[in-house]
Each structure stands twice: as C-alpha cells, then as structure tokens.
Design an enzyme around this catalytic site. Sequence first.
Site, mmCIF file in Angstrom:
data_model
loop_
_atom_site.group_PDB
_atom_site.id
_atom_site.type_symbol
_atom_site.label_atom_id
_atom_site.label_comp_id
_atom_site.label_asym_id
_atom_site.label_seq_id
_atom_site.Cartn_x
_atom_site.Cartn_y
_atom_site.Cartn_z
ATOM 1 N N GLN A 101 0.850 -1.207 0.000
ATOM 2 C CA GLN A 101 0.000 0.000 0.000
ATOM 3 C C GLN A 101 0.878 1.247 0.000
ATOM 4 O O GLN A 101 0.608 2.213 -0.711
ATOM 5 C CB GLN A 101 -0.869 0.043 1.258
ATOM 6 C CG GLN A 101 -2.123 -0.785 1.173
ATOM 7 C CD GLN A 101 -3.009 -0.625 2.399
ATOM 8 O OE1 GLN A 101 -2.569 -0.164 3.459
ATOM 9 N NE2 GLN A 101 -4.252 -1.022 2.264
ATOM 10 N N ASP A 124 3.827 1.053 12.279
ATOM 11 C CA ASP A 124 2.710 0.527 13.062
ATOM 12 C C ASP A 124 2.149 1.619 13.973
ATOM 13 O O ASP A 124 2.899 2.296 14.677
ATOM 14 C CB ASP A 124 3.192 -0.660 13.909
ATOM 15 C CG ASP A 124 2.036 -1.479 14.475
ATOM 16 O OD1 ASP A 124 0.972 -0.892 14.778
ATOM 17 O OD2 ASP A 124 2.193 -2.698 14.621
ATOM 18 N N ALA A 125 0.826 1.723 13.945
ATOM 19 C CA ALA A 125 0.121 2.703 14.783
ATOM 20 C C ALA A 125 0.419 2.501 16.270
ATOM 21 O O ALA A 125 0.325 3.445 17.059
ATOM 22 C CB ALA A 125 -1.376 2.543 14.556
ATOM 23 N N GLU A 142 -11.215 4.889 9.293
ATOM 24 C CA GLU A 142 -11.582 3.473 9.208
ATOM 25 C C GLU A 142 -10.379 2.546 9.408
ATOM 26 O O GLU A 142 -10.237 1.550 8.698
ATOM 27 C CB GLU A 142 -12.253 3.207 7.849
ATOM 28 C CG GLU A 142 -13.403 2.219 7.975
ATOM 29 C CD GLU A 142 -14.286 2.150 6.734
ATOM 30 O OE1 GLU A 142 -14.841 3.189 6.337
ATOM 31 O OE2 GLU A 142 -14.421 1.055 6.188
HETATM 32 N N1 SAH Z 1 -7.554 5.320 5.827
HETATM 33 C C1 SAH Z 1 -7.549 4.678 4.530
HETATM 34 C C2 SAH Z 1 -7.456 3.158 4.621
HETATM 35 C C3 SAH Z 1 -8.462 2.463 5.512
HETATM 36 S S1 SAH Z 1 -8.232 0.683 5.488
HETATM 37 C C4 SAH Z 1 -8.767 5.105 3.771
HETATM 38 O O1 SAH Z 1 -9.688 5.633 4.380
HETATM 39 O O2 SAH Z 1 -8.792 4.944 2.559
HETATM 40 C C5 SAH Z 1 -7.345 0.425 6.999
HETATM 41 C C6 SAH Z 1 -5.902 0.860 6.940
HETATM 42 O O3 SAH Z 1 -5.363 0.791 8.258
HETATM 43 C C7 SAH Z 1 -4.966 0.021 6.056
HETATM 44 O O4 SAH Z 1 -4.124 0.883 5.365
HETATM 45 C C8 SAH Z 1 -4.149 -0.777 7.073
HETATM 46 O O5 SAH Z 1 -2.862 -1.121 6.609
HETATM 47 C C9 SAH Z 1 -4.072 0.229 8.198
HETATM 48 N N2 SAH Z 1 -3.755 -0.353 9.505
HETATM 49 C C10 SAH Z 1 -4.440 -1.293 10.178
HETATM 50 N N3 SAH Z 1 -3.803 -1.581 11.326
HETATM 51 C C11 SAH Z 1 -2.685 -0.793 11.375
HETATM 52 C C12 SAH Z 1 -1.633 -0.620 12.297
HETATM 53 N N4 SAH Z 1 -1.551 -1.343 13.419
HETATM 54 N N5 SAH Z 1 -0.687 0.291 12.017
HETATM 55 C C13 SAH Z 1 -0.729 1.027 10.882
HETATM 56 N N6 SAH Z 1 -1.696 0.891 9.964
HETATM 57 C C14 SAH Z 1 -2.665 0.001 10.207
#
Ligand code: SAH
Length: 282
Positions: A101, A124-125, A142
């Site tokens: 991504q 990572d968040a 989301e």
């Molecule tokens: N915000 C974007 C994508 C939403 S989908 C939009 O609205 O189009 C969820 C996203 O959260 C994905 O990119 C996934 O890789 C990310 N994500 C999920 N858990 C995560 C984590 N622990 N750390 C960083 N990113 C994370």
Amino acid sequence: MTSSNVSAVGERVGEFYDQLVGMFDASLYGPNIHVGYWNSQEDTTNLEEAADRLTDMMVERLRIGAGSRVLDIGCGFGGPAIRLARTTGAEVVGVSVSRKQVEKANELAEAAGVSGKVTFQYGDAMDLPFDDASFDAVWMLESVMQMPDRTAALAEAARVLRPGGRLALTDNYEREAISEERRPVIENILQRYLTQPPASFETYPAMLREAGLRCTELLDVSESTTKQSVRRLGEAMAQNMEQLASKVDPEVFKKLKPAEGENMEMPELGYLIATARRPETA
Ligand code: SAH
C-alpha cells in the site's frame, strides 16, 4: 527518523492488505478504503464520490491549513491524504503496515504532483516512528478497528499530536446489542477482514480521555454511511465479480466474497465519527 516495531497483529494486517493490493485496479471507491456518505436514501452519488464526501467531512474537522503537518494513521492507498493536502495545502505523512500500500500510495502522490508534500511510509500505529508532539493534526479513517488495542492506539496518536492539536477518526461500534445467536456470525465476518470487536458509542469519550484526549464531537452516521455502502457495494460487486476475482489470489478473494447464502449486512454495527483535542496542558 525513529523506526517502528511492528506488532504481530500489525504484521498480519499488513500481509492481508499486501495480498489485496491488486484490488486497487478494480476499486469501486477509487483510491479510498472507506465507506461513502450519502445525504439521503434517494441520493444517487456513486461510491467513489460518496467516499470523497466523507473524506471532506473529516478534513473540515481537523481545522488545518497550509503550513500544518498532518499524520494519517492507516493510510491505505493514500487517496484521503492526497485529497487533504490538495484541499488544505497541508503537509501529510501517512503510515500503513502494508508495504505494498505504501508503495502504491507514494506512486499516486507522485502522479498527483504532490510528492513533495505527501509521503507514505511503513509503520505501526501501536509504535509510531515519530517524535512527541510532532504533528498539528492526526486522523484515523476506518483504521482503528483493526488495531489490537483501541485505547493504546489512541494514546500513541495523542503522543505525536501537539498540545491543542486535533484528532478525527471513524470507527465501528455496537449499535444494537449482538445476540448470542448472531455473535459467531458477526465475529466470523469481522475476523475475515481482520477487524477487532466493535467499540462502544457511550464510552467513546471516556476512552479518548483515557488516551489523553478530550472528545469534542461524537456522531452516529450509520444511516448515511455503512447501511448504504454495504448495499451499494454488494450490488456493484455482484456486477464486477469476475474483474475483482482476476485481481487477487482466489484464496484471499474467498474471504471477502459473501459465502453461499451469507448476508454481509450487520445492522448491529454502527459507524461513528469522533473528533477530539489534545489539551494544552496535561
Ligand atoms: N484510511 C484509509 C485506509 C483504511 S483501510 C482510507 O480511508 O482509505 C485500513 C488501513 O489501516 C490500512 O491501510 C491498514 O494497513 C491500516 N492499519 C491497520 N492496522 C494498522 C496498524 N496497526 N498500524 C498502521 N496501519 C494500520
């Protein structure tokens, strides 16, 4: 720049999205992975425009402009971040646990001519690779529902936010009590999408407070978003099944596609928008 330790959950989520990167070419939401917003049942706006409309509603909530620095936690394909930068002039940094991504998002920024202002990186968040108070605003569109611990993820977002800065997010919550009979059905769908159990609307402000933030707005937008998105997406997917199936590994695709006779609508799940501020003084 400091580096990020990626949690086991983050690794799995990243792998999931890496496998789904081909979906971008067949995306019905454009460069977004979030639901749309419709003004009424009669509103015929298409999925991509409705998704952009939700992005714009979230942009407004950050109250930022040229010169601001914004963090996008869980940036997906980068569509929302690029839109935010274009409409406000702000600089944006996006993070995702999916390397594919991140690569795609950087390509899109380049193609949109904003690569000097918008950059995406792996991270990572739960352990953000950024200094304390280094952003004017943070959003999580989301994405928080895929993180292993909501409060900890929000506390980490609060850490990198400057005092007085704003956070805006969208999340799932339990809108109607989930019956014992429905629980395994819902858990099965959520697990296939690597989504954690839904949050609680009533305790959302308290959770934000525990993370060091103050909730300034909490909105239930279920009727305008998920309810309509699931229906419209279902219809559009049914028409596009072959194209979608050709873009991703059949094993992965099986997880996304409704099983024989399965109804993916989950009226028990609601969709919320929350806005919060980091207080000036702790
Ligand atoms: N915000 C974007 C994508 C939403 S989908 C939009 O609205 O189009 C969820 C996203 O959260 C994905 O990119 C996934 O890789 C990310 N994500 C999920 N858990 C995560 C984590 N622990 N750390 C960083 N990113 C994370």
